[in-house]
Design a protein around this motif. Sequence first.
Motif, PDB file in Angstrom:
ATOM      1  N   ILE A 124       0.843  -1.204   0.000  1.00 26.87           N
ATOM      2  CA  ILE A 124       0.000   0.000   0.000  1.00 26.87           C
ATOM      3  C   ILE A 124       0.876   1.251   0.000  1.00 26.87           C
ATOM      4  O   ILE A 124       0.621   2.214  -0.728  1.00 26.87           O
ATOM      5  N   SER A 125       1.922   1.218   0.858  1.00 30.03           N
ATOM      6  CA  SER A 125       2.835   2.362   0.920  1.00 30.03           C
ATOM      7  C   SER A 125       3.488   2.614  -0.425  1.00 30.03           C
ATOM      8  O   SER A 125       3.591   3.752  -0.885  1.00 30.03           O
ATOM      9  N   ARG A 126       3.933   1.530  -1.090  1.00 30.50           N
ATOM     10  CA  ARG A 126       4.596   1.671  -2.387  1.00 30.50           C
ATOM     11  C   ARG A 126       3.639   2.254  -3.432  1.00 30.50           C
ATOM     12  O   ARG A 126       4.022   3.135  -4.221  1.00 30.50           O
ATOM     13  N   VAL A 127       2.391   1.791  -3.428  1.00 27.66           N
ATOM     14  CA  VAL A 127       1.404   2.308  -4.386  1.00 27.66           C
ATOM     15  C   VAL A 127       1.145   3.788  -4.149  1.00 27.66           C
ATOM     16  O   VAL A 127       1.099   4.598  -5.088  1.00 27.66           O
ATOM     17  N   VAL A 128       0.991   4.155  -2.860  1.00 32.82           N
ATOM     18  CA  VAL A 128       0.736   5.561  -2.524  1.00 32.82           C
ATOM     19  C   VAL A 128       1.913   6.433  -2.945  1.00 32.82           C
ATOM     20  O   VAL A 128       1.742   7.529  -3.490  1.00 32.82           O
ATOM     21  N   LYS A 129       3.127   5.941  -2.690  1.00 32.56           N
ATOM     22  CA  LYS A 129       4.324   6.700  -3.080  1.00 32.56           C
ATOM     23  C   LYS A 129       4.391   6.878  -4.592  1.00 32.56           C
ATOM     24  O   LYS A 129       4.714   7.943  -5.091  1.00 32.56           O
ATOM     25  N   ASP A 130       4.074   5.794  -5.329  1.00 33.63           N
ATOM     26  CA  ASP A 130       4.110   5.884  -6.792  1.00 33.63           C
ATOM     27  C   ASP A 130       3.069   6.878  -7.300  1.00 33.63           C
ATOM     28  O   ASP A 130       3.337   7.652  -8.220  1.00 33.63           O
ATOM     29  N   LEU A 131       1.869   6.824  -6.703  1.00 34.35           N
ATOM     30  CA  LEU A 131       0.813   7.765  -7.111  1.00 34.35           C
ATOM     31  C   LEU A 131       1.206   9.196  -6.784  1.00 34.35           C
ATOM     32  O   LEU A 131       0.975  10.113  -7.575  1.00 34.35           O
ATOM     33  N   ASN A 132       1.813   9.370  -5.605  1.00 34.66           N
ATOM     34  CA  ASN A 132       2.246  10.712  -5.209  1.00 34.66           C
ATOM     35  C   ASN A 132       3.345  11.227  -6.139  1.00 34.66           C
ATOM     36  O   ASN A 132       3.351  12.394  -6.532  1.00 34.66           O
ATOM     37  N   LYS A 133       4.260  10.329  -6.507  1.00 31.48           N
ATOM     38  CA  LYS A 133       5.326  10.712  -7.424  1.00 31.48           C
ATOM     39  C   LYS A 133       4.757  11.090  -8.793  1.00 31.48           C
ATOM     40  O   LYS A 133       5.189  12.065  -9.414  1.00 31.48           O
ATOM     41  N   ALA A 134       3.780  10.292  -9.237  1.00 34.84           N
ATOM     42  CA  ALA A 134       3.150  10.592 -10.528  1.00 34.84           C
ATOM     43  C   ALA A 134       2.425  11.933 -10.478  1.00 34.84           C
ATOM     44  O   ALA A 134       2.456  12.706 -11.437  1.00 34.84           O
TER      45      ALA A 134
END
Length: 563
Positions: A124-134
């Motif tokens: 979940i953390s990785r997905v949130v980080k990727d979305l935030n980066k995008a």
Amino acid sequence: MPKLDDQYSFATWCKESLINFTEMNAEKQVFIGFVLAILIAAFIRIIEMTGGIPSLYEHLLYFPLVFTGLLLGPRIGALAGIMCGVLLSPFSFSDSLISSNEIAGGWILRLVAYTSVATIAGVISRVVKDLNKAEQNAKRKYQGTGLPNIDALLEQLKAIGHNQNGSPNDLVDIFNFRLQNMEKIQQQVGTEKANELVKQMAVQLKKLLGDQIHVGQTSKNELVGVSAEAEENTKELQQKIESFLEQPIVIDGVSYQMDSAAGVLRVKKDQLKDDHQKVFDEAQAHAFNALQKKQQFSFLEQSDNAIEQIEEVSFSRQFNEAMKNNDIQLYYQPRLNTNTGYFSVLEISAKWVHPKRGNMELVEFKPMIEEASLTQQFTSWMIQRTFKDLKVWQKQKVTVRVSINITINDIVDPIVLNVLAHELQETKFPARHINIEVSERALMSLPDKSKRYLERLRSVGCNVIASHFGEGRSTIQSLFVLPVDAVKLSEELVQKATSHSDKKRELASMVKMARARGLTTIATGINDRAKLLLLKQIGCEELQGSILSKSLKKSDIPWARIR
């Protein structure tokens, strides 16, 4: 490190610490994961050895594992879960504890649970980080073309200024390309094809000037390039740019001639370190001046000795600093509603506390900002500062209507209307409380795009006022076909009506016709009792002038008299 007097210092510290932690190398993260797992297991084991905890609280163990997964990612989270499972297994407990320890029983299931919970939290953390980066990357791209936007270009300028390599005297070129016929091309070929043209133009510009140049887009009709490797031969640079501007852009075998003008501002790298935003603004102002003078190419080096160029840049810098340092301040002049007897609208104006000329009214420094091509920037600044005050009043539960003149130079600028729309969207301020003043001359020569934007603002509730009516040659009937809700009579028209009976009858007829068509009538320049009585008699709905109230600082606004 955040300052102690910053009200968000603790939150800022937490955020920065989290970012720094997640950017640690893998070895450090693995080590911290092991330490956390050992500490968790040791804590639980101590509790069990001292008598245990109620089963209701056993599952609190999952919280630090979730935290580990969120903080360090799925792999380290899974490692921490496995370590906890192993450390709490029968292999790590004494025989006397195995039989009575509820945690030890079914330890394989608990091992799976610990590992799964921490791993899922990490995913979940990785997905949130990727979305935030995008999301962050999207904020740095210009919508439609995907080129770096103004924020990305400003960051690039800042990075160049703070780069320790080379000398502070290294030269940096800022290129500004104004695409004058972009609107026309977009209407002909559509938005998607127009975006392709802009992207292709950026690609060709990089080929021409080298891969070291950073090319971005700051508006639909403006490309900006930043090169940290300025060419010494300015004549050769000029030839390159002029040749580039004359060549058509080819898309799908079709050639498109871009009617463009370019301005280049050359500065020392050290100047970007001090204030990259100011340098960027000067580059845009220089390019706009070139466009106004119909120059295809204009080059300015800040060390040039041309008096006229130095004066333009000097005034631009001085004016920008005055806005930044609050030497230019907004003033509010109340407007009387003759039906209620209360003030109903605050009209926005500005005063400049000039270091040499003292207090200057807007009419006094207006010619200077027009000559320096700063009207767009100044009008946008006025709008932004107005909405800043409106947000404060909104929090104080104060209801007020304001009137903003957007045509200082008798031109309706679509960019200014966009700034106004953006502020409305950001602040959620009721659009019905915003009056947009547009001069009569500007309305009579309204471009299609500006007219479309005004109509959109009217559709959401803004009121459009035809100001300075009577200074031009238009009639009251000609306003009925334009996107206006009110007409503001010029001081000259009011003055003539007080001294000539024929002019008085004409004015009264004009007010009657406007009201019959649903237009509010406003009079300004009411500086004596005769004008006040005359305009009340003929039915003018809103009055403004020195006899009623002068322009006031926001701290002096008579809120008790405003309805």
